[in-house]
Design a protein around this motif. Structure first.
Motif, short mmCIF file in Angstrom:
data_model
loop_
_atom_site.label_atom_id
_atom_site.label_comp_id
_atom_site.label_asym_id
_atom_site.label_seq_id
_atom_site.Cartn_x
_atom_site.Cartn_y
_atom_site.Cartn_z
N GLY A 27 27.45 26.59 46.63
CA GLY A 27 27.86 27.03 45.30
C GLY A 27 26.97 26.58 44.16
N THR A 28 25.96 25.77 44.44
CA THR A 28 25.09 25.29 43.35
C THR A 28 24.19 26.39 42.84
N LYS A 29 23.77 26.27 41.59
CA LYS A 29 22.89 27.30 41.00
C LYS A 29 21.53 27.32 41.68
N GLU A 30 21.08 26.16 42.15
CA GLU A 30 19.78 26.11 42.82
C GLU A 30 19.81 26.87 44.15
N PHE A 31 20.93 26.76 44.87
CA PHE A 31 21.02 27.49 46.13
C PHE A 31 21.28 28.97 45.89
N GLN A 32 22.10 29.30 44.90
CA GLN A 32 22.38 30.71 44.58
C GLN A 32 21.13 31.45 44.13
N ARG A 33 20.18 30.72 43.57
CA ARG A 33 18.91 31.33 43.15
C ARG A 33 18.20 32.00 44.33
N LEU A 34 18.42 31.48 45.54
CA LEU A 34 17.75 32.04 46.72
C LEU A 34 18.18 33.48 47.01
N ARG A 35 19.30 33.91 46.45
CA ARG A 35 19.70 35.31 46.59
C ARG A 35 18.68 36.24 45.92
N ARG A 36 17.94 35.71 44.96
CA ARG A 36 17.02 36.54 44.15
C ARG A 36 15.56 36.37 44.60
N ILE A 37 15.39 35.84 45.81
CA ILE A 37 14.05 35.70 46.37
C ILE A 37 14.06 36.28 47.78
N ARG A 38 13.28 37.32 47.98
CA ARG A 38 13.24 37.96 49.30
C ARG A 38 12.64 37.03 50.35
N GLN A 39 13.17 37.13 51.54
CA GLN A 39 12.65 36.34 52.66
C GLN A 39 11.23 36.76 53.02
N LEU A 40 10.92 38.05 52.92
CA LEU A 40 9.63 38.55 53.39
C LEU A 40 8.71 39.05 52.28
N GLY A 41 8.89 38.57 51.07
CA GLY A 41 7.95 38.90 50.00
C GLY A 41 7.74 40.39 49.82
N THR A 42 6.49 40.84 49.98
CA THR A 42 6.15 42.24 49.72
C THR A 42 6.39 43.15 50.93
N THR A 43 6.95 42.62 52.01
CA THR A 43 7.14 43.42 53.22
C THR A 43 8.06 44.62 52.99
N TYR A 44 8.92 44.56 51.98
CA TYR A 44 9.80 45.70 51.70
C TYR A 44 9.02 46.96 51.32
N LEU A 45 7.76 46.79 50.91
CA LEU A 45 6.94 47.95 50.59
C LEU A 45 6.35 48.59 51.85
N THR A 46 6.50 47.92 52.98
CA THR A 46 6.08 48.47 54.26
C THR A 46 7.29 48.89 55.09
N PHE A 47 8.25 47.98 55.24
CA PHE A 47 9.49 48.25 55.98
C PHE A 47 10.62 48.24 54.96
N HIS A 48 11.15 49.41 54.68
CA HIS A 48 12.06 49.52 53.52
C HIS A 48 13.36 48.74 53.68
N GLY A 49 13.69 48.33 54.91
CA GLY A 49 14.92 47.56 55.09
C GLY A 49 14.76 46.07 54.82
N ALA A 50 13.53 45.63 54.60
CA ALA A 50 13.27 44.19 54.48
C ALA A 50 13.61 43.66 53.09
N GLU A 51 14.85 43.81 52.72
CA GLU A 51 15.33 43.37 51.41
C GLU A 51 16.15 42.08 51.50
N HIS A 52 16.21 41.48 52.67
CA HIS A 52 17.04 40.29 52.84
C HIS A 52 16.40 39.10 52.12
N SER A 53 17.25 38.11 51.84
CA SER A 53 16.83 37.02 50.95
C SER A 53 16.71 35.68 51.67
N ARG A 54 16.12 34.73 50.96
CA ARG A 54 16.07 33.35 51.45
C ARG A 54 17.49 32.78 51.60
N PHE A 55 18.41 33.28 50.82
CA PHE A 55 19.82 32.87 50.92
C PHE A 55 20.36 33.22 52.30
N ASN A 56 20.15 34.48 52.74
CA ASN A 56 20.59 34.90 54.07
C ASN A 56 20.03 33.98 55.15
#
Length: 433
Positions: free
Chosen positions: A34-63
């Motif tokens: 529940g901390t703001k530092e951990f919740q911030r990970l929802r707004r950072i993709r796990q795979l960086g720019t890979t979503y521009l190659t594989f459109h499903g790669a929108e998952h986050s560091r939070f996941n």
């Protein structure tokens, strides 16, 4: 009751596409999520720019962080519990380190780090030890608990068994991201029998070992990792997007240093540009902030920054050709000269990018990026390094594969409104049809 032993009145669960459920019963873990530092990970993709190659790669560091926590929870609660080599006193420490191991990642992670010479592990430790909500919760366990969590992540904690759970050649981090990234990119390469691997894991004094009967499941895991790196993580289209992203940040930094007047002052980047990054500034950055600036910079008067941002936002990426820098260095020099003559800045529009991976390595003490091997526990109880028993693993052990590509904007080279002959020369050298 001590804070470290407090349980929630009712177990909390997160639905998860990889593990089905992530289970949380410990009050400390629930509070950290529940901390703001951990919740911030929802707004950072796990795979960086890979979503521009594989459109499903929108998952986050939070996941991913929840997934690593869940694997560790299963290991310490189900696999190691009751074994004499494992101390229950290390349970909560292992869970917290698993959950927080990626806390310091910045937007677009590794590309961002390279430009500004940052290290996400440094920021992970700074968040854990600094004036943060995460630190306040960890400190409620004990005064030294934040330090122990940071040490596990830094791989300096005295109990190497705990460290190996989070960081080794067969750790919870890798086991989660291979499966998760395969799921969200829609490929089959990253799947392996994790259930079998968990069943054959055994704690030893300084590392996790694998029962000999589980060797084939580990072979499958290592080959899955090998395939994921070359088919997903090092995909040339993803690398093209990373090249452009990197060049945008370089250009913005260069303009700032030359007192360029931005239409919108890039206040979120000031400390990055000046090399004085505070933890407070760093935590304000996420991918939504970066993309907002990129959208604004599309309208900048600087033609290079404007063009690069349009390319990234609209996925008008660079093309590429195979390139061997050892054999073709003269060609690269010639291309740089021709690009300049054509009015195309090679610093931003002719980029050599290399990717390299070592899928498995045995122990080489003293060497850079020293890696502890995977050990098999033989029926006799003796340990044997994996590649000595597996012909499959032996065939790739210690063998680093490197791939080089030259990236460039093909549309610039086919625009013959000016410098027609020079652009034709460039196309000939690059063997473009």
């Amino acid at each position: 009751m001590e804070y470290s032993k407090q349980k929630l009145d009712e177990e909390k669960v997160f639905k998860d596409p990889v593990h089905r459920y992530v289970h949380v019963r410990d009050r400390v873990i629930w509070d950290l999520i529940g901390t703001k530092e951990f919740q911030r990970l929802r707004r950072i993709r796990q795979l960086g720019t890979t979503y521009l190659t594989f459109h499903g790669a929108e998952h986050s560091r939070f996941n991913h962080s929840l997934g690593v926590y869940e694997i560790i929870r299963r290991i310490v609660d189900d696999v190691f519990d009751g074994r004499p080599e494992w101390s229950k006193e290390e349970r909560l420490l292992s869970l917290c380190a698993a959950l927080l191991h990626d806390l310091g990642h910045g937007p677009f992670s590794h590309s961002f780090e390279k430009v500004f010479q940052l290290d996400h592990e440094h920021f992970t430790q700074a968040i854990i030890l600094g004036d943060t909500e995460v630190n306040a919760i960890l400190s409620k366990v004990s005064k030294d608990f934040p330090k122990y969590v940071a040490e596990v992540i830094a791989k300096t904690y005295e109990n190497k068994l705990v460290v190996s759970l989070i960081s080794s050649q067969i750790d919870a981090d890798r086991m989660d991201y291979l499966q998760r990234d395969a799921y969200f990119t829609g490929v089959s390469y990253g799947h392996f029998d994790m259930e079998r691997i968990l069943r054959v894991m055994r704690p030893r004094e300084d590392q996790v070992v694998i029962k000999y009967s589980g060797m084939h499941a580990v072979e499958d895991y290592i080959m899955s990792r090998y395939q994921m790196y070359w088919q997903i993580y090092f995909h040339p289209v993803t690398r093209s997007a990373e090249v452009i992203l990197t060049k945008i940040l370089h250009r913005a930094k260069e303009l700032y240093e030359n007192s360029y007047s931005f239409k919108l002052p890039p206040i979120h980047f000031y400390s990055m540009f000046e090399g004085k990054v505070s933890l407070k500034d760093y935590l304000k950055l996420d991918e939504a902030v970066i993309l907002y600036y990129f959208q604004i910079w599309e309208e900048e008067e600087d033609p290079i920054l404007s063009d690069l941002c349009r390319r990234f936002m609209n996925r008008n990426l660079y093309k590429y050709v195979e390139f061997d820098p050892a054999k073709e260095y003269k060609k690269h020099s010639e291309l740089e000269t021709l690009f300049k003559k054509a009015g195309i800045d090679p610093e931003y529009y002719l980029v050599l990018d290399s990717s390299s991976d070592l899928p498995y390595d045995f122990y080489r003490p003293g060497e850079e990026e020293e890696r502890l091997p995977i050990h098999l526990m033989m029926p006799s109880g003796d340990l044997r390094e994996l590649s000595r028993e597996s012909d499959i693993v032996d065939s790739i052990s210690g063998k680093r594969r490197t791939d080089h590509k030259l990236y460039f904007p093909a549309d610039f080279l086919y625009d013959e409104s000016s410098k027609k002959n020079i652009k034709r020369q460039i196309r000939t050298i690059l063997d473009l049809t």
